[in-house]
Design a protein around this motif. Sequence first.
Motif, short mmCIF file in Angstrom:
data_model
loop_
_atom_site.label_atom_id
_atom_site.label_comp_id
_atom_site.label_asym_id
_atom_site.label_seq_id
_atom_site.Cartn_x
_atom_site.Cartn_y
_atom_site.Cartn_z
N ILE A 77 -32.65 -3.85 28.03
CA ILE A 77 -34.05 -4.28 28.02
C ILE A 77 -34.09 -5.66 28.66
O ILE A 77 -33.38 -6.58 28.22
N PHE A 78 -34.86 -5.79 29.73
CA PHE A 78 -34.83 -7.04 30.49
C PHE A 78 -36.17 -7.32 31.15
O PHE A 78 -37.00 -6.43 31.31
N ASP A 79 -36.34 -8.59 31.54
CA ASP A 79 -37.56 -9.03 32.20
C ASP A 79 -37.43 -8.89 33.72
O ASP A 79 -36.36 -9.15 34.27
N VAL A 80 -38.53 -8.51 34.34
CA VAL A 80 -38.61 -8.46 35.81
C VAL A 80 -39.85 -9.26 36.21
O VAL A 80 -40.96 -8.94 35.75
N PRO A 81 -39.67 -10.31 37.02
CA PRO A 81 -40.85 -11.06 37.48
C PRO A 81 -41.78 -10.12 38.26
O PRO A 81 -41.32 -9.28 39.04
N PRO A 86 -43.46 -3.95 43.63
CA PRO A 86 -44.30 -3.65 44.78
C PRO A 86 -45.72 -4.17 44.53
O PRO A 86 -46.24 -4.05 43.41
N PRO A 87 -46.36 -4.75 45.55
CA PRO A 87 -47.67 -5.36 45.35
C PRO A 87 -48.76 -4.40 44.87
O PRO A 87 -49.69 -4.81 44.19
N ASP A 88 -48.64 -3.12 45.19
CA ASP A 88 -49.66 -2.16 44.78
C ASP A 88 -49.41 -1.55 43.39
O ASP A 88 -50.22 -0.77 42.89
N LEU A 89 -48.29 -1.92 42.74
CA LEU A 89 -47.97 -1.39 41.42
C LEU A 89 -48.76 -2.13 40.35
O LEU A 89 -48.75 -3.35 40.28
N GLU A 115 -46.67 -8.75 30.72
CA GLU A 115 -47.15 -10.11 30.49
C GLU A 115 -47.74 -10.64 31.78
O GLU A 115 -47.69 -9.97 32.82
N GLU A 116 -48.30 -11.84 31.72
CA GLU A 116 -48.99 -12.39 32.89
C GLU A 116 -48.11 -12.48 34.13
O GLU A 116 -48.51 -12.08 35.21
N ASP A 117 -46.87 -12.95 33.96
CA ASP A 117 -46.02 -13.18 35.12
C ASP A 117 -44.78 -12.29 35.17
O ASP A 117 -43.99 -12.37 36.10
N LYS A 118 -44.60 -11.44 34.15
CA LYS A 118 -43.41 -10.57 34.13
C LYS A 118 -43.70 -9.26 33.43
O LYS A 118 -44.71 -9.10 32.73
N VAL A 119 -42.77 -8.34 33.63
CA VAL A 119 -42.81 -7.02 32.98
C VAL A 119 -41.49 -6.86 32.25
O VAL A 119 -40.43 -7.19 32.79
N VAL A 120 -41.54 -6.36 31.01
CA VAL A 120 -40.33 -6.07 30.27
C VAL A 120 -39.99 -4.60 30.51
O VAL A 120 -40.82 -3.71 30.28
N ILE A 121 -38.79 -4.37 31.02
CA ILE A 121 -38.33 -3.03 31.38
C ILE A 121 -37.27 -2.56 30.38
O ILE A 121 -36.39 -3.33 30.00
#
Length: 142
Positions: A77-81, A86-89, A115-121
Amino acid sequence: MPKAKKGDNVKVHYTGKLKDGTIFDSSKGREPLAFQVGAGQMIKGFDAAVDGMEMGDTKVAEIPAAEAYGEARQDLIFDVPKTNLPPDLKPEVGQQLAMTQPNGQQVPVTVAKVEEDKVVIDANHQLAGKDLVFEIELVEIA
């Protein structure tokens, strides 16, 4: 009557459920699942459940998480900025995505939090950490 044993090619019909009865997969209405007993093609608990069954036998196998897809791992489980996406995601919690590893292999992942600046995957298997129940019918030993 012969019993399924390690090395045998078998076909089974199955219904996989969570402990609460929710069905997550079934071969009903499809071709039976074919695999070689003991070859590591199936989760450990499913393989062990089929070993020793006779043609036409049915059984219910309760498989603990450790013998299924393992326990959920925090290191998967990790964060991705968001700038790396992809810009359209437009990520949403529960959304299934594919992540490409450095070796080119694609791995299914789930969006766990946005979250505002990241996604937890979450790269754990969807059934990791869950005890499973399988109804199994042995339909063929080849």
